[in-house]
Design a protein around this motif. Structure first.
Motif, mmCIF file in Angstrom:
data_model
loop_
_atom_site.group_PDB
_atom_site.id
_atom_site.type_symbol
_atom_site.label_atom_id
_atom_site.label_comp_id
_atom_site.label_asym_id
_atom_site.label_seq_id
_atom_site.Cartn_x
_atom_site.Cartn_y
_atom_site.Cartn_z
ATOM 1 N N LYS A 1 0.859 -1.181 0.000
ATOM 2 C CA LYS A 1 0.000 0.000 0.000
ATOM 3 C C LYS A 1 0.894 1.229 0.000
ATOM 4 O O LYS A 1 1.867 1.308 0.751
ATOM 5 N N ALA A 2 0.597 2.196 -0.856
ATOM 6 C CA ALA A 2 1.418 3.407 -0.941
ATOM 7 C C ALA A 2 1.119 4.334 0.223
ATOM 8 O O ALA A 2 -0.006 4.391 0.736
ATOM 9 N N LEU B 1 7.262 7.275 -5.950
ATOM 10 C CA LEU B 1 6.554 7.159 -4.671
ATOM 11 C C LEU B 1 7.463 7.654 -3.556
ATOM 12 O O LEU B 1 8.689 7.511 -3.638
ATOM 13 N N SER B 2 6.863 8.179 -2.507
ATOM 14 C CA SER B 2 7.679 8.571 -1.356
ATOM 15 C C SER B 2 7.731 7.486 -0.300
ATOM 16 O O SER B 2 8.516 7.560 0.645
ATOM 17 N N GLY B 3 6.907 6.443 -0.468
ATOM 18 C CA GLY B 3 6.967 5.347 0.483
ATOM 19 C C GLY B 3 5.871 4.329 0.281
ATOM 20 O O GLY B 3 4.887 4.571 -0.424
ATOM 21 N N VAL B 4 6.068 3.153 0.903
ATOM 22 C CA VAL B 4 5.076 2.080 0.833
ATOM 23 C C VAL B 4 5.047 1.322 2.151
ATOM 24 O O VAL B 4 6.001 1.361 2.948
ATOM 25 N N ILE B 5 3.937 0.639 2.377
ATOM 26 C CA ILE B 5 3.812 -0.312 3.481
ATOM 27 C C ILE B 5 3.673 -1.697 2.852
ATOM 28 O O ILE B 5 2.856 -1.891 1.949
ATOM 29 N N THR C 1 -5.539 1.834 -1.912
ATOM 30 C CA THR C 1 -5.686 0.433 -2.305
ATOM 31 C C THR C 1 -4.545 -0.423 -1.756
ATOM 32 O O THR C 1 -3.386 -0.006 -1.771
ATOM 33 N N VAL C 2 -4.902 -1.616 -1.280
ATOM 34 C CA VAL C 2 -3.890 -2.612 -0.928
ATOM 35 C C VAL C 2 -3.754 -3.547 -2.136
ATOM 36 O O VAL C 2 -4.709 -4.221 -2.523
ATOM 37 N N ILE D 1 10.289 -8.002 -10.106
ATOM 38 C CA ILE D 1 8.859 -8.058 -9.807
ATOM 39 C C ILE D 1 8.396 -6.632 -9.554
ATOM 40 O O ILE D 1 8.845 -5.985 -8.601
ATOM 41 N N GLU D 2 7.513 -6.141 -10.409
ATOM 42 C CA GLU D 2 7.089 -4.742 -10.318
ATOM 43 C C GLU D 2 5.569 -4.651 -10.377
ATOM 44 O O GLU D 2 4.926 -5.382 -11.129
ATOM 45 N N LYS D 3 5.009 -3.713 -9.580
ATOM 46 C CA LYS D 3 3.561 -3.515 -9.557
ATOM 47 C C LYS D 3 3.247 -2.028 -9.643
ATOM 48 O O LYS D 3 3.763 -1.223 -8.858
ATOM 49 N N SER D 4 2.398 -1.655 -10.590
ATOM 50 C CA SER D 4 1.975 -0.263 -10.712
ATOM 51 C C SER D 4 1.058 0.109 -9.553
ATOM 52 O O SER D 4 0.214 -0.688 -9.121
ATOM 53 N N VAL D 5 1.211 1.337 -9.077
ATOM 54 C CA VAL D 5 0.431 1.840 -7.943
ATOM 55 C C VAL D 5 -0.208 3.160 -8.375
ATOM 56 O O VAL D 5 0.503 4.069 -8.830
ATOM 57 N N THR D 6 -1.514 3.291 -8.240
ATOM 58 C CA THR D 6 -2.207 4.492 -8.709
ATOM 59 C C THR D 6 -2.771 5.363 -7.589
ATOM 60 O O THR D 6 -3.145 6.513 -7.833
ATOM 61 N N ASP D 7 -2.851 4.827 -6.355
ATOM 62 C CA ASP D 7 -3.383 5.629 -5.243
ATOM 63 C C ASP D 7 -2.808 5.101 -3.935
ATOM 64 O O ASP D 7 -2.113 4.081 -3.905
#
Length: 582
Positions: A508-509, A569-573, A543-544, A534-540
């Protein structure tokens, strides 16, 4: 009548002895060649060879599946598992690395080099002597028709329509001794155009996906041999800088195209007026166009007076550790014969006569540059891409890639040694049992960033709203749009060599989500050895996302950590990391 009966008895006895000889050994073998189709007994040459091998020996042929980029990894994986492949497909660009590393054993005494078909020699002595011979022994067997030379294919009809005089076309320039880069570039500039008026070029004068060939056309190689036979780096050669500078200017001027999706059918579609390709390409192109095509040798760069006849080839070796050398040699003989017969049939029925004539002439003086880049092959396209795609200067590209190239070359000159396959029980990590004090035993911040940091997100901030999750942060304004944030300690959270993996995690971003944002994970041993992407696009940041991917062909001893990073991105969980053997 007695004489006939005697001959029949002798022949029968000989066949019985042969069958007994084969029956006494274990003739079941494993064969690896990319893209083989074990079910196609009619069209797949390797399978046809196997059928004939089985009919003679009774041995079963098991085909190891893989693609063109997995030759080395397949050999290594089977060696590490103690299950060596008996027959291994190899290319000229795999040598001398495959010999030095100990992936193969000599074929001498196991393959008949005197094989003929219709009175013609099958065994490729050119390749055997120039590519596959070390310490007086052959490490691979190649069929004569596996030789493929590089040439320039051009659309003569298009040139005529563009008002190009016959005397300015490649064939006339070649005959006049003027077929060089300068004349080729001048011709390419005239042929480059925006044919639709869209404001963008849609027809290029020259197309070539094999960028490294420009160094060879200018009499340069990326490495050279020292007195001990080891390869040393040749990046400081002025001829290399000259070749890269030519590519740089060609790309910036707009008349040169590198994209293979355009080049592949460039001549037939008239998106490329000239293409640097291989000798078998015209057979396909001529079926797709009514335009008249012509063919010439490669032009030479400014540092040489003529371009060598640049060839590539492939063949088959016996895997190191195989105890079935006799069986492997027998299968290789069938494979060479089948490929030779298939090639001769295709050449006579589909190849333009001009190509057959060129092939006979150029075969008299072959040059195989493949072995000069065997060690650097994994990084060479990225290195050349700095100039062709990145727009960087040759000097900056050479400076950037020299340290890595030196390290790769050192590794390539070192025998592989003992392969050790460590146990792996799988990884399941949800961070609930970790604390702020022991988290640092599982990972550390990536040294390449100034602001990377990690911590635990707990309670409602964690994924799932309870327990702990891993929180990764960094400042894009300081470190750039993309950065690795942490690398895990492989002892506590990582993978091991000689396996393929399925990887899953939730993410989650947090903070700002930029354009084309994503999170990525990769196996990382050191600067030379990284595995998977392994890469995943993040749009918001609400969303988890559940991320799945693979890390394959981890061809290395020991334990390997995981790099986790972000783009825009500035960070993720992150939570619920699960790694299982694939």
């Amino acid at each position: 009548m007695k004489k006939i009966k005697l001959l029949a008895c002798v022949a029968g006895a000989f066949m019985a002895l042969s069958s007994m000889a084969f029956a006494e050994g274990d003739w079941d073998i494993k064969v690896f060649r990319p893209a083989v189709n074990p079910r196609d007994h009619k069209n797949d040459v390797m399978v046809r060879a196997g059928d004939k091998y089985t009919a003679e020996t009774g041995g079963k042929v098991t085909y190891i599946l893989g693609d063109w980029g997995t030759v080395e990894s397949r050999v290594l994986s089977n060696m590490a598992a103690g299950d060596p492949i008996d027959v291994v497909f190899v290319r000229d660009q795999d040598f001398p690395k495959f010999k030095v590393k100990g992936y193969l054993q000599p074929i001498n005494g196991y393959v008949n080099t005197s094989m003929t078909s219709g009175g013609q020699q099958i065994f490729n002595f050119n390749a055997a002597e120039q590519v596959f011979k070390y310490d007086g022994k052959y490490y691979a067997a190649s069929h004569f028709t596996s030789n493929h030379f590089w040439l320039v294919i051009y659309n003569k009809t298009l040139m005529q329509e563009m008002g190009i005089k016959e005397s300015q076309m490649p064939k006339a320039l070649e005959a006049a001794g003027q077929w060089d880069w300068e004349h080729m570039a001048a011709l390419a500039r005239k042929l480059t155009a925006d044919t639709t008026g869209s404001g963008s070029i849609d027809r290029w004068g020259l197309g070539c996906w094999y960028t490294r060939i420009f160094a060879y056309m200018n009499g340069c190689e990326f490495t050279k041999k020292d007195a001990k036979g080891n390869l040393t780096l040749n990046f400081s050669d002025p001829k290399l800088t000259e070749a890269l500078s030519f590519l740089e200017s060609a790309k910036k001027a707009g008349w040169y195209q590198q994209d293979n999706s355009i080049i592949q059918d460039g001549i037939a579609n008239r998106t490329c007026a000239m293409v640097i390709g291989r000798e078998y390409d015209p057979a396909t192109i001529t079926r797709k166009t009514r335009d008249q095509l012509e063919y010439v040798k490669l032009p030479h760069g400014p540092s040489v007076k003529a371009c060598k006849n640049i060839f590539e080839c492939d063949g088959y070796g016996i895997g190191n550790g195989s105890k079935k050398q006799k069986a492997a040699g027998k299968y290789i003989e069938y494979a060479l014969k089948e490929w030779y017969a298939d090639d001769i049939k295709n050449r006579s029925s589909t190849w333009p006569k001009e190509i057959l004539t060129m092939s006979s002439e150029m075969m008299k003086n072959t040059y195989y540059p493949g072995p000069t880049v065997a060690a650097l092959d994994s990084m060479l396209d990225d290195f050349l891409g700095e100039v062709v795609w990145g727009g960087n200067s040759p000097a900056s590209a050479i400076e950037k890639y020299t340290p890595k190239a030196q390290a790769i070359l050192t590794d390539a000159n070192t025998p592989v040694g003992k392969l050790t396959k460590l146990p792996f029980k799988g990884v399941t990590q949800n961070f609930d049992k970790l604390t702020a004090s022991n988290l640092s035993t599982y990972m550390k911040a990536w040294e390449g960033t100034k602001t990377a940091k990690f911590s635990l997100a707990s309670g409602s901030a964690a994924i799932g709203g309870s327990g702990n999750s891993l929180k990764l942060e960094f400042d894009p304004e300081t470190d750039g749009d993309s950065a690795s944030i942490v690398i895990t300690d492989p002892t506590n959270l990582g993978i091991v060599g000689w396996r393929n993996y399925k990887v899953e995690f939730d993410v989650k971003a947090v903070g700002k989500v930029g354009k084309d944002a994503s999170v990525y994970m990769q196996g990382y041993a050191n600067e030379l050895y990284q595995y998977g992407w392994i890469e995943k696009s993040v749009t918001d940041n609400a969303t988890v996302y559940h991320v799945t991917g693979t890390i394959q062909n981890v061809n290395q001893n020991g334990r390997i950590g995981l790099v986790i990073g972000v783009k825009n991105l500035s960070g993720v969980i992150i939570d619920n990391i699960k790694i299982t053997e694939k």
